[in-house]
Write an enzyme that holds these catalytic residues in place. Structure first.
Site, PDB file in Angstrom:
ATOM      1  N   SER A 144       0.869  -1.184   0.000  1.00 30.28           N
ATOM      2  CA  SER A 144       0.000   0.000   0.000  1.00 30.28           C
ATOM      3  C   SER A 144       0.896   1.222   0.000  1.00 30.28           C
ATOM      4  O   SER A 144       2.065   1.139   0.390  1.00 30.28           O
ATOM      5  CB  SER A 144      -0.869  -0.005   1.260  1.00 30.28           C
ATOM      6  OG  SER A 144      -1.518   1.241   1.425  1.00 30.28           O
ATOM      7  N   TYR A 158      -2.229  -0.314  10.314  1.00 31.56           N
ATOM      8  CA  TYR A 158      -2.245  -0.839   8.946  1.00 31.56           C
ATOM      9  C   TYR A 158      -1.056  -0.291   8.154  1.00 31.56           C
ATOM     10  O   TYR A 158      -0.352  -1.036   7.462  1.00 31.56           O
ATOM     11  CB  TYR A 158      -3.565  -0.446   8.288  1.00 31.56           C
ATOM     12  CG  TYR A 158      -3.654  -0.719   6.799  1.00 31.56           C
ATOM     13  CD1 TYR A 158      -3.889  -2.003   6.319  1.00 31.56           C
ATOM     14  CD2 TYR A 158      -3.526   0.318   5.872  1.00 31.56           C
ATOM     15  CE1 TYR A 158      -3.981  -2.246   4.948  1.00 31.56           C
ATOM     16  CE2 TYR A 158      -3.622   0.088   4.510  1.00 31.56           C
ATOM     17  CZ  TYR A 158      -3.853  -1.198   4.053  1.00 31.56           C
ATOM     18  OH  TYR A 158      -3.946  -1.441   2.703  1.00 31.56           O
TER      19      TYR A 158
END
Ligand code: NAP
Length: 249
Positions: A144, A158
């Site tokens: 990501s 995250y």
């Protein structure tokens, strides 16, 4: 038996599902892992078989070592030796500030996004490394852009998990590059999938997509293009790359 057998974790929806479809179009047979949504996984399997390739669906929690081992064993038994792996299963956890974050929530994200991905990569190396009698093959991890933006007020845990994915991808890539295995990652930006609703913000992709330089959120298919390219021989000299697919964000 095909020598193009691909395992895709989290292949039932979103980026994983788009990857299964595009990989099938590029000649891969696909073992589609899912954890809960069997209907979605079966629909992806049908799209793979409609494209003329073989498909199986395998239920399993990619945070569980036993389930990961079982996924590889089932794929080998049903489809043949594994020739490529996309470690894509990942969660953000619910949107929350760190001060309100439970230890269990932190562990859930790390167990799937980091430990599960590491075990998945290890099992791929054990089977594909030419040093161990394998035929080589590509590994693509779904990271990501979160490590670069930090995801404050949303999911810092995250972002940290994906930072670990980036470091792991680089280190493992250098470790096994001489053994026929190319390890790379894609780092998507804001992509319109179910992940935002699961995090607790169903409008997140449309709301924040408008702020992306290109003016919209990306699609799962646009990320799958990068994943399947990294799987292919067209990316033969890519080793340890983290390829951003981010609309300029
Ligand atoms: P998604 O639409 O929410 O789909 C998640 C997929 O992962 C589903 O197939 C789901 O299976 C599966 N899954 C969830 N938990 C699992 C577990 N414990 N074990 C096995 N499979 C599990 O997500 P997505 O947006 O496509 O995200 C895929 C990857 O891209 C993730 O690693 C995510 O971090 C990354 N990513 C996404 C974005 C974005 O904006 N969407 C941005 C950057 C990175 P079921 O269908 O059975 O629930």
């Amino acid at each position: 038996m095909s020598d193009k057998v691909l395992i895709v974790t989290g292949g039932s929806r979103g980026i994983g599902a788009a990857t299964c479809r595009l990989a099938a179009a590029q000649g891969w047979d696909v073992a589609i892992n899912y954890t809960a949504n069997a209907t979605a996984a079966e629909a992806v399997a049908k799209q793979v078989t409609d494209a003329g390739r073989r498909a199986i669906t395998v239920k399993g929690d990619m945070a569980s070592e036993a389930d990961i081992l079982s996924l590889f064993e089932t794929a080998e038994k049903e489809l043949g030796p594994v020739g490529g792996v996309v470690a894509n299963a990942g969660i953000t956890g619910k949107i929350t500030r760190v001060e309100d974050m439970s230890t269990a929530a932190m562990q859930e994200v790390i167990n799937l996004n980091v430990i599960g991905l590491m075990i998945t990569n290890r099992e791929a190396v054990r089977r594909m490394s030419t040093k161990r009698g394998g035929k080589g093959g590509p590994i693509v991890n779904t990271s990501s852009i979160a490590p670069r933006v930090g995801s404050p007020n949303e999911f810092v845990h995250y972002a940290a998990s994906k930072g670990a994915v980036d470091a792991w991808t680089l280190g493992l890539a250098r470790e096994v590059a001489g053994e026929g295995i190319r390890v790379n990652a894609v780092a998507p930006g804001m992509i319109d999938t179910d992940i935002h609703a699961t995090a607790g913000a169903p409008d997140r992709a449309s709301r924040l997509g408008a702020l992306v330089p290109i003016g919209r959120a990306g699609t799962a298919e646009e990320v799958a293009e990068a994943i399947v390219w990294l799987l292919s021989d067209h990316a033969a000299y890519c080793v340890g790359t983290v390829l951003e697919v981010n609309g300029g964000r």
